[in-house]
Enzyme design. Sequence first.
Site, mmCIF file in Angstrom:
data_model
loop_
_atom_site.group_PDB
_atom_site.id
_atom_site.type_symbol
_atom_site.label_atom_id
_atom_site.label_comp_id
_atom_site.label_asym_id
_atom_site.label_seq_id
_atom_site.Cartn_x
_atom_site.Cartn_y
_atom_site.Cartn_z
ATOM 1 N N CYS A 3 0.830 -1.204 0.000
ATOM 2 C CA CYS A 3 0.000 0.000 0.000
ATOM 3 C C CYS A 3 0.870 1.262 0.000
ATOM 4 C CB CYS A 3 -0.956 -0.011 1.188
ATOM 5 S SG CYS A 3 -0.172 -0.331 2.782
ATOM 6 N N HIS A 58 -1.563 0.829 7.753
ATOM 7 C CA HIS A 58 -1.989 0.912 6.360
ATOM 8 C C HIS A 58 -1.747 2.327 5.851
ATOM 9 C CE1 HIS A 58 -4.142 -0.029 2.746
ATOM 10 N NE2 HIS A 58 -5.067 0.886 2.965
#
Length: 1052
Positions: A98, A353
């Site tokens: 990510c 994340h």
Amino acid sequence: MAPRLQLEKAAWRWAETVRPEEVSQEHIETAYRIWLEPCIRGVCRRNCRGNPNCLVGIGEHIWLGEIDENSFHSIDDPNCERRKKNSFVGLTNLGATCYVNTFLQVWFLNLELRQALYLCPSTCSDYTKGDGIHGGKDYEPQTICEHLQYLFALLQNSNRRYIDPSGFVKALGLDTGQQQDAQEFSKLFMSLLEDTLSKQKNPDVRNVVQQQFCGEYAYVTVCNQCGRESKLVSKFYELELNIQGHKQLTDCISEFLKEERLEGDNRYFCENCQSKQNATRKIRLLSLPCTLNLQLMRFVFDRQTGHKKKLNAYIGFSESLDMEPYVEHKGGSFVYELSAVLIHRGVSAYSGHYIAHVKDPQSGEWYKFNDEDIEKMEGKKLQLGIEEDLEPSKSQTRKPKCGKGTHCSRNAYMLVYRLQAQEKNHTMVQVPAFLQELVDRDNSKFEEWCVEMAEMRKQSVDKGKAKHEEVKELYQRLPAGAEPYEFVSLEWLQKWLDESTPTKPIDNNACLCSHDKLHPDKISIMKRISEYAANIFYSRYGGGPRLTVKALCKDCVVERCRVLRLKNQLNEDYKAVNNLLKSTMKGDGFWVGKSSLRSWRQLALEQLDEQDGEAEQSNGKINGSTFNKDESKEEKKEEEEELNFNEDILCPHGELSISENERRLVSQEAWSKLQQYFPKAPEFPSYRECCSQCKILEREGEENEALHKMIANEQKTSLPNLFQDKNRPCLSNWPEDTDALYIVSHFFLDEWRKFVRKPARSAPVSSIGNAALLCPHGGLMFTFPSLTKEDSKLCQPLERREGGWPTAAHNNIALIWPSEWQMIQKLFVVDKVIKITRIEVGDVNPSQTQYISEPSLCPDCREGLLCQQQRDLREYTQATIYVHKVVDNKKVMKDSAPELNVSSSETEEDKEEAKPDGEKDPDFNQSNGSTKRQKTSQQGYVAYQKQVIRRSTRHRKVRGEKALLVSANQTLKELKIQIMHAFSVAPFDQNLSIDGKILNDDCATLGTLGVIPESVILLKADEPIADYAAMDDVMQVCMPEEGFKGTGLLGH
């Protein structure tokens, strides 16, 4: 409908009054419940398994109403994978990539960088001109620039909702399963890209990284003595700003440019003064790039823990940033507009994340890029409020209020600002024709996939509609009523009505009896349907066998009637036998086992059930399946091993047992009733004599027992000290009047003492097997130093190796006096004589002693045995070791592990006021010992640790100690993980030692570290000094950080 058991009883109630030979067709249909009333929909809530006419609740409800077409398929609408109008394309997260996706989206929306990359020469143009695209070959970019070109072209004009960046990630050699430092990735990739583009001939391409991201600053040092100013000019691509202790971005910039004083040991050597002088140093911004990257240093190294941690402090920043006050040369515009905010969700530096909020440079609208998902923000303003509430922080810091045009974030780690003048001057970037051709090909593949998925959906819907019409038509015709009927498996009907599984051919084999007809007991899993519906089912789906009215099995019904009548008779006879047993017996009777009398009714019932089962198996089939004869024989053999009626009074010779306590007399009338159910049972009238052979054996047993007692008493009297283990010889204190001692196996002593103590239960010992103590060559396997102990019964067959660890765990020899040996030779047969003779050496010092053995020591076999035992200690699996946790016991750690230093911040008062061990650590709440005992444990444990060397086969656990199962090939790091689960101590807080040796090589195996079975390891836990938010990531923390080592970013 009545419960299933009631229906079962009602179906066979007629058997109480009808004899087997009188069974009629009406009785058969009653047993098969042909004429039970069918259930009505809405009244019956679930299917009645006891009623074959109940066709409610078998899965029909989902078909009898209006059905949504989407329920006929499990294929998502392919248009959901299509890119929305006026939106951007997402990127697939390949596991932990990510952080890569966020930077790709930020760089893609830098139009100048995108335009420059499109201008790079590429092998893609050769591919499109040749037979590559027409030959069906997939395009494979060769360089990093080509990968970015292709990715940016797809991000710009792809019809897909998201694309796969695996080619780009693979080209860089990144580990898709490992999350990396996003800020380090940005720096390394920009350096790689600049180096790659520097070889281009086109200046717009060659210099795009410098033009967009490169600025200049100078380290300016001014001598306080002479005022001389020296400059060191450097380029920068981003400014790294410290956020600790600050609340606003401007404060961070001011600290970055703050003047630093160089004084004392840190004085500056002035070339003009030719000596060290006090000076000042600061950074001056000379020029700023079009795109200003501000790295907020959220991830910092914590000196206390030795690992990275995340700073979750709020930082305020504005959408407009005026950099003019910070630039040395004031000419031009230095007003920047916020264009991207990169976010890290999570409280730990080792997990979380990454997402990005990026502004479209053409429309001015903000978008949130979260891997595959792209979300457009309402209006044209940046919205971070929802983002900040996703991850709760452990610190209860309240979010500060933000004014108009400003934002606050505790998760932002990078801010991207664009020069305001350049922000408003944007033109549309066109995809080159050779790249557009590749994008068109990918779009064509996507459209083909959409058409294929749509066709599959249509086929599924058509099949579902056809099935819907079939069910609506046939379900109404299922009830048979008085029409001709057939039986079909309930399971098959349910699968026919289950839309999720394909309908298979009908299989009724599991419901057949031994006569290949419908088994009466299987009626609960069958349904009676009309012959009309059955014909349609078999014509469409096939299968069989078909079970019509002719499939009702009269033989099974007649047999069941017979068994039921016998069971009813059994209940009456059971009561009669009980009454007869209570009454006074007259005349001769019969012997019956008490155990058989207690369970005869159960045995009779089991016998009836077995007869019923044998009838089913008579034609070699069970429920339609082939019966295995070998399995039948095995089952019968197992059943034969169980005692049948009255066999509990049989002796081994098949006659009446001599044990009168296990049997009783019953009357002739009671025996007659019992014999009806057990005609083959052994019959013993009251006048029958007991087994003559058993009587003889009983007399011989009594004589042998008396003989054994006499032998045991004689041997005990002859060898009293050996039996009582008193006055035993030892080599360390050899008696003066004794020149020789003998050796016997300790196994012999154990067996002999067992016999002498209980001669009636043990067999006499007649021989001594000393051969087990010798090697194959007939030599001894132990040395004399190993026999020099305080007590001969503690002798070990092997000596300790260097280092103190014992090499044997069992004591298997004993020393015998010469007088005892003479008696032993008379009482027992000895296969090998083992003798030790003492010889004093030297006239001056007669204490020097030599020992001579017969037979002599075999050095080769002993050395081999020692090596084997050493190898066994280093090659073990699932062995037990003990971990002892030391709390507030500094002295013990110093004594047993001097290398471990206690914290220097502890004062003497703290040491004096230290509480007992058990008051601070829950791992010590295992003993109810007194406080006095706890105080003495500090000195006692040192002695205990030394005694660990002389380990016995049974370890005695102490307070604060836990047992763990380990293997020799297990690493120390893996052991620390086990200790963490057992003691709740993180691996980086564990100080382990064994026998004063520190264990600190996490990669070494336990075997190489000297940890053997039954070892005791000391654990000293460091006191917690910080809030370990990264405790959940302890496995990752313990691994050495390699960053981007071995990837394309470092030129692998």
